[in-house]
Design an enzyme around this catalytic site. Structure first.
Site, PDB file in Angstrom:
ATOM      1  N   GLY A  19       0.839  -1.196   0.000  1.00 25.67           N
ATOM      2  CA  GLY A  19       0.000   0.000   0.000  1.00 25.67           C
ATOM      3  C   GLY A  19       0.866   1.235   0.000  1.00 25.67           C
ATOM      4  O   GLY A  19       0.916   1.993  -0.966  1.00 25.67           O
ATOM      5  N   ARG A  20       1.604   1.422   1.101  1.00 26.46           N
ATOM      6  CA  ARG A  20       2.504   2.570   1.240  1.00 26.46           C
ATOM      7  C   ARG A  20       3.474   2.668   0.061  1.00 26.46           C
ATOM      8  O   ARG A  20       3.718   3.750  -0.468  1.00 26.46           O
ATOM      9  CB  ARG A  20       3.286   2.425   2.547  1.00 26.46           C
ATOM     10  CG  ARG A  20       4.223   3.575   2.849  1.00 26.46           C
ATOM     11  CD  ARG A  20       5.260   3.176   3.905  1.00 26.46           C
ATOM     12  NE  ARG A  20       4.698   2.435   5.003  1.00 26.46           N
ATOM     13  CZ  ARG A  20       4.361   2.931   6.188  1.00 26.46           C
ATOM     14  NH1 ARG A  20       4.552   4.218   6.410  1.00 26.46           N
ATOM     15  NH2 ARG A  20       3.866   2.171   7.143  1.00 26.46           N
TER      16      ARG A  20
ATOM     17  N   CYS B 290      -3.617  23.315  18.620  1.00 28.05           N
ATOM     18  CA  CYS B 290      -3.329  23.607  20.032  1.00 28.05           C
ATOM     19  C   CYS B 290      -2.726  22.386  20.716  1.00 28.05           C
ATOM     20  O   CYS B 290      -3.291  21.840  21.679  1.00 28.05           O
ATOM     21  CB  CYS B 290      -4.603  24.059  20.745  1.00 28.05           C
ATOM     22  SG  CYS B 290      -5.192  25.647  20.170  1.00 28.05           S
TER      23      CYS B 290
END
Length: 474
Positions: A318-319, A391
């Site tokens: 996949g990657r 944040c």
């Protein structure tokens, strides 16, 4: 130690200061990434400045030809390696890396099957027109509804993960009639990451059956009239360099495969995926052709030593197919020098995205690269940390990188190798809309996944869709 060296922030040992902080490192960027005469980064012939003007930032960009080329290379590499030993290979694209209907069409057009891991991924693959018989369905907790959908669609194989799932699936098949081909996921006790692997006797994870428990699971499947045991499945990790871990795992899984042959033919052995890519100049991934040859050779050797026929082999990259094809484009908002203990100063470069569009640095400490994309610079390289706008102090996009010291607000910043597990893991943290995904090819760009807007996010807020009740104020 000189005053100059004391003033430099610490860099990791693997990061080498480049002679040219504008250069695009081979293997990290898409093959046809290049700077034009004005120094602007172009992907598949499309300048990123034009992409920003048309689509805004942040923006996921996928080079379609890069995806297609890598899909073909994987298909051919495993086919050639398997043919050399008298068998065939099936290559499934692992949809969890990145999935959309266009991606499904690209990889299937190049001869790959598709692996899905949820009802949603199954729906995308089917909507794209994928042949259900060439789909594999994974997952440790598939719901009854998901299994029913898979069986109804005619999914080629379902990878079962527990005794409960076996009984659940058998009940569904019995109600519908017919049969369903299944693979049994096993844990070989081999854990591989990059170039290292660890072999243990026991597994402590949520996926699959221990080798010692797999025979009982297979025996139960063979007792059930609606289920057809097609083979074993094993996945040992991700971002793997080299073949040593695969060879060790193959020895263990083939031993089990040989034992199970006493109960009947086993046509398939699926060894998963996890093949690594280059995220930085320090990464040296193994070429897919070398991986395929080494893995298939190891399996063939184990089968030969046991005097058994080599089964059909299956793999799930996949990657390595989609990761290097992706680049994420940001705009720099602020830069801030931060004084560190010892007198050094680190330059923080804040961009308009962050952990909502790439969670991997926060989740795994993943390392990435970056370059100013809207221009080149003759300024000296400076060690920077690229951070997002969320944040969270852990909202880091690129932990360590050298950029020209004059990087400034308004610059476009490009982060390569983001095609896998960035869009897939994206979120709306701090109510940031998810970026669009744009495909580039032959000097043209088109949206393949629409970006979200604030209005899209507000449209899901049921509080805005419900009139105030008596006594409430607006």
């Amino acid at each position: 130690m000189s005053a100059a060296s004391q003033s430099r922030p610490p860099a990791p040992a693997w990061l080498v200061e480049p002679e040219d902080a504008n250069a695009l490192v081979d293997g990290v960027w898409p093959t046809d990434a290049a700077r034009d005469a004005a120094g602007v980064l172009a992907l598949a012939g499309v300048p990123v400045t034009a992409l920003r003007e048309q689509f805004g930032t942040p923006l996921y960009i996928l080079d379609e030809d890069e995806v297609r080329t890598r899909a073909r290379r994987a298909r051919d590499a495993f086919a050639v390696a398997a043919e050399r030993h008298g068998t065939t290979a099936r290559v499934y694209y692992a949809g969890k890396a990145f999935l959309s209907t266009e991606i499904v069409r690209w990889v299937t057009a190049e001869g790959l099957s598709v692996d899905v891991a949820s009802g949603g991924e199954l729906a995308v693959a089917l909507a794209a027109g994928a042949d259900p018989a060439r789909l594999g369905f994974h997952g440790n907790n598939k719901s009854v509804g998901e299994l029913e959908s898979a069986v109804a669609a005619g999914v080629g194989s379902i990878v079962v993960d527990s005794l409960i799932e076996i009984e659940r699936l058998a009940g569904i098949v019995a109600r519908r009639g017919g049969t369903q081909s299944v693979l049994v996921r096993v844990n070989s006790g081999v854990h591989a990451e990059t170039h290292d692997f660890l072999a243990t006797a026991h597994e402590d994870q949520k996926f699959g059956f221990a080798l010692s428990a797999a025979a009982a699971a297979v025996a139960r499947i063979r007792e059930l009239p609606g289920l057809v045991f097609a083979g074993l499945h094993c996945h040992i990790g991700s971002q793997i360099f080299g073949t040593a871990g695969f060879a060790e795992s193959a020895a263990r899984v083939v031993a089990l495969h040989a034992e199970l042959l006493a109960g009947g033919d086993i046509p398939v052995l699926n060894l998963g995926g996890g093949f690594g890519i280059a995220y930085t100049a320090a990464d040296d991934p193994t070429p897919i052709e070398e991986l395929a040859a080494g893995i298939v050779d190891a399996v063939a050797r184990e089968c030969r030593e046991r005097g058994i026929r080599l089964p059909i082999l299956a793999f799930e990259p996949g990657r390595s197919v989609v990761g290097p094809a992706g680049v994420t484009l940001y705009e720099v908002g602020t830069t801030k020098p931060v004084r560190l203990d010892g007198g050094a100063t680190r330059l923080y470069v804040s961009v308009d995205g962050g952990m909502s569009d790439n969670a991997r640095p926060a989740l795994y400490g993943a390392q990435y690269s970056a370059r100013i994309a809207s221009r080149t610079s003759t300024a000296r390289p400076a060690l920077v940390r690229v951070v997002g706008k969320h944040c969270e102090s852990g909202d880091i996009v690129v932990d360590h990188e050298y950029l020209p010291a004059d990087v400034a607000p308004g610059d476009l910043l490009a982060v390569p190798a983001t095609g896998a597990y960035c869009f897939s893991l994206s979120s709306n943290y701090n109510f940031l809309p998810r970026p669009a995904v744009v495909a580039v090819r032959g000097g043209q760009a088109r949206v393949i996944v629409r970006g979200e807007t604030i209005d899209d996010l507000l449209a899901r807020d049921a509080g805005l869709a419900t009139p105030p009740t008596e006594g409430q104020t607006t």
